[in-house]
Design a protein around this motif. Structure first.
Motif, PDB file in Angstrom:
ATOM      1  N   THR A  47       0.888  -1.131  -0.054  1.00 48.33           N
ATOM      2  CA  THR A  47      -0.030  -0.050   0.101  1.00 48.33           C
ATOM      3  C   THR A  47       0.989   1.148   0.038  1.00 48.33           C
ATOM      4  O   THR A  47       1.167   2.007   1.119  1.00 48.33           O
ATOM      5  CB  THR A  47      -0.909   0.161   1.421  1.00 48.33           C
ATOM      6  OG1 THR A  47      -0.086  -0.102   2.457  1.00 48.33           O
ATOM      7  CG2 THR A  47      -1.974  -1.237   1.130  1.00 48.33           C
ATOM      8  N   THR A  75      -0.012  -4.362   4.182  1.00 44.77           N
ATOM      9  CA  THR A  75      -0.801  -5.212   5.152  1.00 44.77           C
ATOM     10  C   THR A  75      -0.348  -6.601   5.135  1.00 44.77           C
ATOM     11  O   THR A  75      -0.356  -7.012   4.005  1.00 44.77           O
ATOM     12  CB  THR A  75      -2.305  -5.088   4.863  1.00 44.77           C
ATOM     13  OG1 THR A  75      -2.643  -3.637   5.123  1.00 44.77           O
ATOM     14  CG2 THR A  75      -2.955  -5.908   5.927  1.00 44.77           C
ATOM     15  N   SER A 140      -3.209  -4.882  15.946  1.00 51.32           N
ATOM     16  CA  SER A 140      -4.301  -5.448  14.782  1.00 51.32           C
ATOM     17  C   SER A 140      -5.311  -6.172  15.680  1.00 51.32           C
ATOM     18  O   SER A 140      -5.089  -6.696  16.662  1.00 51.32           O
ATOM     19  CB  SER A 140      -3.813  -6.043  13.654  1.00 51.32           C
ATOM     20  OG  SER A 140      -2.937  -7.355  14.085  1.00 51.32           O
ATOM     21  N   SER A 157      -3.852 -10.339  10.746  1.00 47.77           N
ATOM     22  CA  SER A 157      -3.202  -9.334   9.759  1.00 47.77           C
ATOM     23  C   SER A 157      -2.445  -8.267  10.616  1.00 47.77           C
ATOM     24  O   SER A 157      -2.826  -7.931  11.643  1.00 47.77           O
ATOM     25  CB  SER A 157      -4.510  -8.786   8.892  1.00 47.77           C
ATOM     26  OG  SER A 157      -5.291  -8.233   9.671  1.00 47.77           O
ATOM     27  N   TRP A 158      -1.587  -7.572   9.948  1.00 47.31           N
ATOM     28  CA  TRP A 158      -0.982  -6.380  10.477  1.00 47.31           C
ATOM     29  C   TRP A 158      -0.672  -5.254   9.763  1.00 47.31           C
ATOM     30  O   TRP A 158      -0.227  -5.856   8.479  1.00 47.31           O
ATOM     31  CB  TRP A 158       0.525  -6.827  10.963  1.00 47.31           C
ATOM     32  CG  TRP A 158       0.515  -7.964  12.124  1.00 47.31           C
ATOM     33  CD1 TRP A 158       0.436  -7.844  13.567  1.00 47.31           C
ATOM     34  CD2 TRP A 158       0.475  -9.303  11.907  1.00 47.31           C
ATOM     35  NE1 TRP A 158       0.311  -8.883  14.292  1.00 47.31           N
ATOM     36  CE2 TRP A 158       0.226  -9.872  13.287  1.00 47.31           C
ATOM     37  CE3 TRP A 158       0.465 -10.046  10.880  1.00 47.31           C
ATOM     38  CZ2 TRP A 158       0.486 -11.262  13.601  1.00 47.31           C
ATOM     39  CZ3 TRP A 158       0.369 -11.569  11.041  1.00 47.31           C
ATOM     40  CH2 TRP A 158       0.338 -12.073  12.129  1.00 47.31           C
ATOM     41  N   SER A 159      -0.877  -4.007   9.708  1.00 45.09           N
ATOM     42  CA  SER A 159      -0.435  -3.028   9.097  1.00 45.09           C
ATOM     43  C   SER A 159       1.018  -2.781   9.264  1.00 45.09           C
ATOM     44  O   SER A 159       1.335  -2.595  10.505  1.00 45.09           O
ATOM     45  CB  SER A 159      -1.625  -1.857   9.133  1.00 45.09           C
ATOM     46  OG  SER A 159      -3.099  -2.105   8.816  1.00 45.09           O
ATOM     47  N   THR A 161       4.140  -0.202   8.618  1.00 43.85           N
ATOM     48  CA  THR A 161       4.693   1.283   8.067  1.00 43.85           C
ATOM     49  C   THR A 161       6.231   1.088   8.012  1.00 43.85           C
ATOM     50  O   THR A 161       6.815   0.185   8.440  1.00 43.85           O
ATOM     51  CB  THR A 161       4.385   2.276   9.000  1.00 43.85           C
ATOM     52  OG1 THR A 161       4.978   2.127  10.555  1.00 43.85           O
ATOM     53  CG2 THR A 161       2.833   2.508   9.258  1.00 43.85           C
TER      54      THR A 161
END
Length: 228
Positions: A47, A75, A140, A157-159, A161
């Motif tokens: 993303t 993600t 998450s 799931s993990w976002s 950065t």
């Protein structure tokens, strides 16, 4: 030059699949520790953000567009994760088998493959090796459900950065890709021995998996001009 043609045999390419996930936790010294396999990795949804035009007006006209800096995020989805990821997910083991949450989240690197296919050999055409640097996982949601007559494995799931790292001669980056269909096969095989590690053979000792930084990757694959 002849007239261009579309959809020729062997040129109908596509990307699919995800495998060979490797986690590289960052140590307290700011260096990536040896890699560990990430089993059960089911998706990495990239993303990117930023790269947006900011218009500058002058003399009653649009004078120019200034592009904002780009940022790489993702993600990650998986059915499980290696124990080394717990500290990256804000957990700390306080006694054997006992962990607490809401702790400092360690940075980490990540490697994974995506497959390249074509209309002739299908998914066996090639692959892209992805390298991600300076990643941090955000908290998450994890859904727990009772076992019923339609059981499903719990997906997590993990976002992510990222903090970009230096690339000499280029802007900093947090994401590199290596295309197996465009690189030297022998070099790629040797590079994968770095990423995935190498078993002991004969007089050679085993080599631990590690994550090379972008500068080393570029030098590794750079073409050497012929002598003379």
């Amino acid at each position: 030059m002849s007239r261009m043609k579309w959809d020729q045999i062997g040129e109908r390419l596509f990307e699919t699949g995800l495998d060979h996930g490797v986690l590289f936790p960052m140590g307290n010294d700011g260096k990536y520790a040896k890699g560990v396999p990430w089993n059960g990795l089911s998706a990495v949804n990239e993303t990117p953000s930023g790269g947006e035009p900011n218009a500058v007006w002058a003399d009653n006209i649009k004078y120019l567009n200034l592009m904002s800096a780009e940022d790489f995020g993702a993600t990650v989805e998986a059915f499980t994760y290696p124990p080394e990821f717990e500290e990256c997910d804000g957990s700390a083991e306080v006694a054997p088998g006992v962990t607490i949450g809401q702790q400092v989240r360690k940075m980490f690197g990540l490697s994974y493959r995506t497959l390249i296919g074509n209309d002739v050999v299908g998914q066996n055409y090639g692959y892209k090796l992805h390298l991600v640097y300076g990643a941090q996982a955000s908290p998450s949601e994890k859904n727990r459900q009772t076992v019923n007559d339609s059981p499903e494995a719990t997906a997590m799931s993990w976002s992510l950065t990222t903090t970009p790292v230096d690339v000499p001669g280029y802007k900093a980056t947090a994401h590199m890709t290596i295309d197996s269909t465009k690189t030297d096969k022998a070099k790629l095989a040797a590079f994968e021995d770095i990423i995935y590690g190498q078993d002991a053979a004969g007089d050679s000792a085993a080599v631990e998996s590690r994550l090379p930084m972008p500068e080393e990757v570029i030098e590794f694959f750079k073409e050497v001009p012929p002598a003379g």
